[in-house]
Motif scaffolding. Structure first.
Motif, PDB file in Angstrom:
ATOM      1  N   ALA A   1      -3.006   5.230   0.888  1.00  0.00           N
ATOM      2  CA  ALA A   1      -4.279   4.504   0.814  1.00  0.00           C
ATOM      3  C   ALA A   1      -4.428   3.736  -0.490  1.00  0.00           C
ATOM      4  O   ALA A   1      -5.431   3.056  -0.697  1.00  0.00           O
ATOM      5  CB  ALA A   1      -5.435   5.485   0.965  1.00  0.00           C
TER       6      ALA A   1
ATOM      7  N   GLU B   1      -3.893   0.812  -2.971  1.00  0.00           N
ATOM      8  CA  GLU B   1      -3.461  -0.578  -3.013  1.00  0.00           C
ATOM      9  C   GLU B   1      -2.660  -0.814  -4.292  1.00  0.00           C
ATOM     10  O   GLU B   1      -3.103  -0.482  -5.388  1.00  0.00           O
ATOM     11  CB  GLU B   1      -4.660  -1.518  -2.972  1.00  0.00           C
ATOM     12  CG  GLU B   1      -4.270  -2.986  -2.932  1.00  0.00           C
ATOM     13  CD  GLU B   1      -5.447  -3.919  -2.798  1.00  0.00           C
ATOM     14  OE1 GLU B   1      -5.230  -5.136  -2.760  1.00  0.00           O
ATOM     15  OE2 GLU B   1      -6.597  -3.421  -2.737  1.00  0.00           O
TER      16      GLU B   1
ATOM     17  N   TYR C   1       0.841  -1.190   0.000  1.00  0.00           N
ATOM     18  CA  TYR C   1       0.000   0.000   0.000  1.00  0.00           C
ATOM     19  C   TYR C   1       0.879   1.244   0.000  1.00  0.00           C
ATOM     20  O   TYR C   1       1.725   1.416   0.876  1.00  0.00           O
ATOM     21  CB  TYR C   1      -0.923   0.017   1.224  1.00  0.00           C
ATOM     22  CG  TYR C   1      -2.087  -0.932   1.101  1.00  0.00           C
ATOM     23  CD1 TYR C   1      -3.354  -0.466   0.765  1.00  0.00           C
ATOM     24  CD2 TYR C   1      -1.914  -2.298   1.283  1.00  0.00           C
ATOM     25  CE1 TYR C   1      -4.429  -1.326   0.629  1.00  0.00           C
ATOM     26  CE2 TYR C   1      -2.982  -3.178   1.149  1.00  0.00           C
ATOM     27  CZ  TYR C   1      -4.235  -2.679   0.825  1.00  0.00           C
ATOM     28  OH  TYR C   1      -5.290  -3.543   0.685  1.00  0.00           O
TER      29      TYR C   1
END
Length: 708
Positions: free
Chosen positions: A373, A375, A370
């Motif tokens: 925030a 991914e 990550y």
């Protein structure tokens, strides 16, 4: 020995666990976005100085009820803060999470502040001050499941702030994510073998500095001048100064022997200017070559004759650039890697699968990481084994494969709204809907698990193999899933029932989410993955019933139902299984969701033997036995033959008003209600079959049993 917790970005837990163990930590155990560990004060100090992956090092002071603002205040007020800070000191509070009565972090911080200030006022008439930037001590509050945990933050400021950065470039990496990328890419081993490092989009130089410090044995805390532990009353300044002196000695020795094997390029002159300042402040400017260059002109530096690593954090199209516009950049990157860096390794991080595919090279390994925030996937390439993928026209699908593709698309459309509404990421997409393609296809987040049912003897082996290949191809094309994320197995009958054998030796676990909880699944090594998808409603029912109960999970497998019970507020959970493999797996699942400690017991035992010897009473019992079991460590078990003995033994452990939930997936099973006259029995099978299994309503049966 101190009980400690190191926080980290999601995806770094296992790396951090191993790193802390190497620093002397004991009992290191990964959890969600962090690692629990214990150790001496020296171990805690070393973690602050040497962890390349942790965000903060926390020392829990107290755990308490925090269902309301008043309860939170009382729990904090019970801590003796004079043992940790002077009345004239400054402090700050970080708060994360929420409970029913404390739903806003600002309110939580206010209640903690009031409790601390009021305590000092009552004791000395002096109140400490607030300093949010560099306080004498910093406290951390975690609110979760109506409980609060207050910790002392020994790091004081995030550990990714190494003290060398002079400004941030656009979308720059955090230093601990850069370190994780380098470790996952195998940089320490590559450097030890004489390899060099090239970053063709170096930005502000984060990867270059982290790689150089890693190679030179420089502690991440070498340049930092502020830690929360420095103002703590329990601080051992003599120990700390000796460890700081060791850091300085090792940095000096490592940098004096560091070769100039680091190369960074960028086409943005402002980014390069930042990189020059940063490598200078980090003390590695003499070892890092920087130059202005676009990826179109990327070449292997002439000085590099022993291979190495190309590592890059290109724009993703989320914060910088536009995805379509970036495709040529990624394609060019792949072409330059293949033509210029044969024999090297490469590692690229991106959040967009289509951009990763545009590179045109086959990733030998993928890791979920990550970036804030966002991914992402870290794609690792071995350039010794491949060249850019040649574009080719795929062979047309057969008529049967086209039917399968249409069925998958129809099923996806049918399920989509319910999946989105209920936030379901793991589900069954297809279950032998077409007799010619007899397989179960399950989706686990970004991975797919295919179980091919054994073809009847009337089907020629070559036809069965062709159909299997078509299943895999259609799944990959329809779901847009790369082949290395598709796990393929054949389920077959063995003596005594279903054969559960080890399938592979990958040992690779992926983390998936269900019901707001996290679970580890292994799609490759066993016939079953670690999460029975058809039990999703049953797990939800256990969560609804669990509040305040003493919960027992027999044949607990990987502990998913115990996690749900704990999430539902169970006063305690006891998970029983004969397999050490499954108990370890269950322990990891519980820890991944923050359920650790004496309230969550794991017992290695035969279930019936456990019931006959245990003296505890349980308010909620979940029993999901296998159809057959012939373990060498216990008597053979047959669910049809032995269920009466098993359930009657449960009755002795079930509290007066308790509830027993019994389930199994033996399709010819008949519950012997006459022999179970000690119970009031209600079958709940229909209500526990999830919508994605409605094509096979016999996937399992389930009952609720109470004392008659």
């Amino acid at each position: 020995m101190l009980k400690l917790f190191a926080t980290c970005p999601k995806g770094l837990e296992y790396l951090l666990r191993d790193e802390l163990a190497a620093l002397g930590a004991a009992e290191s155990r990964e959890s969600l976005a962090g690692v629990h560990f214990s150790g001496s004060l020296e171990v805690a100090y070393r973690a602050c100085l040497w962890s390349r992956l942790a965000s903060r090092i926390l020392m829990p002071l107290a755990e308490f009820d925090a269902a309301s603002g008043e309860a939170l205040y009382d729990g904090v007020a019970a801590v003796d803060f004079s043992a940790h800070m002077a009345a004239e000191a400054s402090f700050a509070i970080d708060a994360n999470g929420a409970t029913r009565g404390v739903t806003h972090s600002h309110y939580a911080v206010q209640r903690v502040k009031d409790a601390i200030v009021d305590q000092f006022r009552q004791q000395s008439g002096v109140r400490p001050s607030i300093d949010t930037e560099r306080p004498s001590v910093r406290f951390n509050l975690l609110l979760r499941r109506e409980r609060g945990t207050l910790s002392l933050d020994l790091s004081g400021a995030p550990l990714h702030q190494r003290g060398w950065r002079d400004g941030h470039g656009k979308a720059s990496l955090k230093e601990n994510l850069a370190a994780a990328m380098l470790l996952r890419a195998g940089w320490p081993e590559i450097y030890a073998a004489g390899g060099s490092l090239v970053d063709p989009m170096c930005g502000s130089g984060t990867l270059l500095v982290e790689a150089a410090w890693m190679a030179a044995d420089v502690a991440p805390g070498w340049k930092r001048d502020y830690y929360g532990l420095l103002g703590w009353r329990g601080h051992d300044s003599t120990l700390w100064e000796s460890l700081r002196a060791e850091v300085a000695r090792r940095a000096q020795a490592g940098l004096s022997a560091l070769p100039s094997r680091f190369f960074g390029f960028d086409q943005d002159p402002a980014a390069l200017n930042d990189a020059r300042h940063n490598v200078q402040r980090a003390g590695v400017s003499g070892f890092v070559h920087l130059g202005r260059q676009s990826v179109d002109h990327l070449k292997r530096p002439q000085e590099c004759d022993a291979g190495g690593l190309v590592i890059v954090n290109p724009p993703y199209g989320q914060r910088l650039g536009d995805r379509e516009r970036l495709v040529p950049t990624y394609r060019t990157l792949g072409e330059r890697l293949a033509s210029e860096f044969t024999g090297w390794r490469a590692s690229v991080i991106t959040s967009e699968p289509e951009l990763g595919r545009a590179i045109g090279l086959r990733a030998v390994k993928r890791y979920a990481l990550y970036n804030g925030a966002i991914e992402c996937q870290l794609l690792n390439f071995d350039l010794a084994e491949q060249a850019p993928a040649e574009p080719r026209t795929p062979k047309p699908l057969s008529a049967g494969a086209r039917m399968l593709k249409n069925r998958l698309e129809k099923n996806r459309k049918h399920l989509r709204k319910k999946l989105e509404r209920e936030d379901i990421h793991c589900y069954r997409l297809y279950d032998a809907d077409l007799p010619e393609y007899a397989a179960a296809i399950d989706v686990y987040g970004e991975h797919v698990h295919i179980q091919e049912y054994q073809a009847p003897a009337s089907i020629a082996p070559d036809v069965a193999q062709q159909r299997l290949r078509e299943i895999v191809r259609v799944v990959a094309e329809t779901l847009q899933v790369p082949r290395d994320r598709i796990a393929l197995k054949q389920r077959y009958r063995g003596k005594g029932g279903e054969k559960y054998g080890r399938m592979d030796q990958r040992g690779e676990f992926i983390e998936v989410s269900e019901g707001g909880l996290s679970f580890l699944v292994n799609l490759w090594d066993y016939l079953d993955t670690g999460l029975f998808l058809d039990h999703r409603p049953l797990r939800g029912r256990v969560r609804e019933l669990a509040r305040g109960t003493r919960f027992l999970n027999l044949f607990c497998y990987t502990g998913a139902v115990s996690v749900y019970a704990a999430a539902g507020g169970a006063a305690s959970t006891t998970s029983v299984d004969l397999s050490t493999t499954y108990l370890e797996w269950a322990s990891r699942n519980l820890a991944l969701n923050g359920f650790v400690g004496n309230r969550h017991r794991l017992v290695q035992a035969d279930a019936v033997s456990f019931l006959e010897h245990d003296q505890e009473q349980y308010d909620l019992i979940f029993v999901d036995p296998p159809t057959f079991s012939n373990s060498k460590r216990a008597d053979d078990f047959d669910v049809q033959r032995d269920h009466v003995r098993l359930l009657n033994a449960c009755a002795k452990r079930l509290s007066r008003d308790g509830l027993l939930i019994f389930s199994n997936n033996f399709r010819r099973f008949q519950l012997d209600e006459e022999a179970l006259s000690a119970f009031r029995i209600r079958e709940i099978s229909a209500a526990t079959i999830p919508f994605d299994f409605e094509r096979d309503a016999r996937i399992h049966r389930a009952w609720e049993l109470r004392h008659a």
